[in-house]
Design an enzyme around this catalytic site. Structure first.
Site, mmCIF file in Angstrom:
data_model
loop_
_atom_site.group_PDB
_atom_site.id
_atom_site.type_symbol
_atom_site.label_atom_id
_atom_site.label_comp_id
_atom_site.label_asym_id
_atom_site.label_seq_id
_atom_site.Cartn_x
_atom_site.Cartn_y
_atom_site.Cartn_z
ATOM 1 N N HIS A 124 0.854 -1.184 0.000
ATOM 2 C CA HIS A 124 0.000 0.000 0.000
ATOM 3 C C HIS A 124 0.888 1.231 0.000
ATOM 4 O O HIS A 124 1.917 1.262 0.653
ATOM 5 C CB HIS A 124 -0.973 0.012 1.185
ATOM 6 C CG HIS A 124 -0.328 -0.190 2.514
ATOM 7 N ND1 HIS A 124 0.141 -1.420 2.945
ATOM 8 C CD2 HIS A 124 -0.053 0.675 3.511
ATOM 9 C CE1 HIS A 124 0.653 -1.302 4.155
ATOM 10 N NE2 HIS A 124 0.560 -0.023 4.526
ATOM 11 N N GLN A 125 0.500 2.207 -0.784
ATOM 12 C CA GLN A 125 1.256 3.459 -0.881
ATOM 13 C C GLN A 125 0.507 4.555 -0.131
ATOM 14 O O GLN A 125 -0.671 4.786 -0.376
ATOM 15 C CB GLN A 125 1.447 3.870 -2.339
ATOM 16 C CG GLN A 125 2.179 5.192 -2.470
ATOM 17 C CD GLN A 125 2.631 5.445 -3.876
ATOM 18 O OE1 GLN A 125 3.762 5.181 -4.209
ATOM 19 N NE2 GLN A 125 1.731 5.942 -4.706
#
Length: 188
Positions: free
Chosen positions: A147-148
């Site tokens: 996840h960014q």
């Protein structure tokens, strides 16, 4: 702590057993204990029990999902550093950035650009922190599912609260933030 009527000064409220009164006001954030204790973190790396995999089956408002693409989605962080702190997450359960396919990488980048534009339109941040923590040792809370993070930043937002009080003050409820960002995302 209550304000003393007419004095303009905070009223010191004596409480037995807490030491010497220090005139500091306290902001309690007990909801953060769930994050500190690691509640709801998956115990293993499989898709079963992964919170990011489980979100996609929920209603967008309940899951705090702002927008869905073909290969990735944007979701608010349940424990935000700043208002509007969101994450771009691939649907596919992968841990490492190098495991993304070319189309997933492209859509992740496009969603990140779109999230920046939407946040600027909704909240006018002065800048952003954007990044990924790859692996537990690098600070990933959920290392098994890539996840960014996209964290809007404003001048002066790193004030005394995080430094002295280990507390972050957020002026808006997550549901309200999600509604604003989702509405702005839907606009061209």
């Amino acid at each position: 702590m209550a304000a003393a009527v007419g004095s303009g000064e905070p009223e010191l409220v004596a409480q037995n057993g807490v030491g010497v009164p220090d005139a500091l006001q306290r902001l309690w954030t007990p909801h953060r204990m769930a994050y500190i204790r690691g509640e709801n973190k998956p115990e293993h790396d499989e898709e079963d029990g992964c919170p990011f995999c489980g979100l996609v089956d929920l209603d967008d408002a309940d899951a705090l999902i702002i927008a869905r693409g073909e290969l990735v989605y944007a979701v608010l962080n349940l424990y935000p550093y700043n208002p509007g702190h969101l994450m771009v997450v691939p649907y596919r359960h992968v841990a490492d950035y190098t495991e993304l396919t070319a189309p997933e990488t492209v859509e992740l980048g496009e969603f990140t650009q779109r999230a920046m534009r939407v946040a600027r339109r909704v909240a006018a941040p002065h800048g952003f922190n954007i990044g990924m923590n790859q692996g537990v040792v690098a600070g990933a809370g959920i290392a098994a599912h890539l996840h960014q993070h996209l964290v809007p930043r404003w001048g002066g937002d790193a004030n005394f609260m995080p430094v002295v009080g280990h507390t972050k003050v957020l002026p808006q409820l997550l549901g309200e933030t999600r509604a604003l960002l989702a509405a702005a995302w839907a606009q061209p």
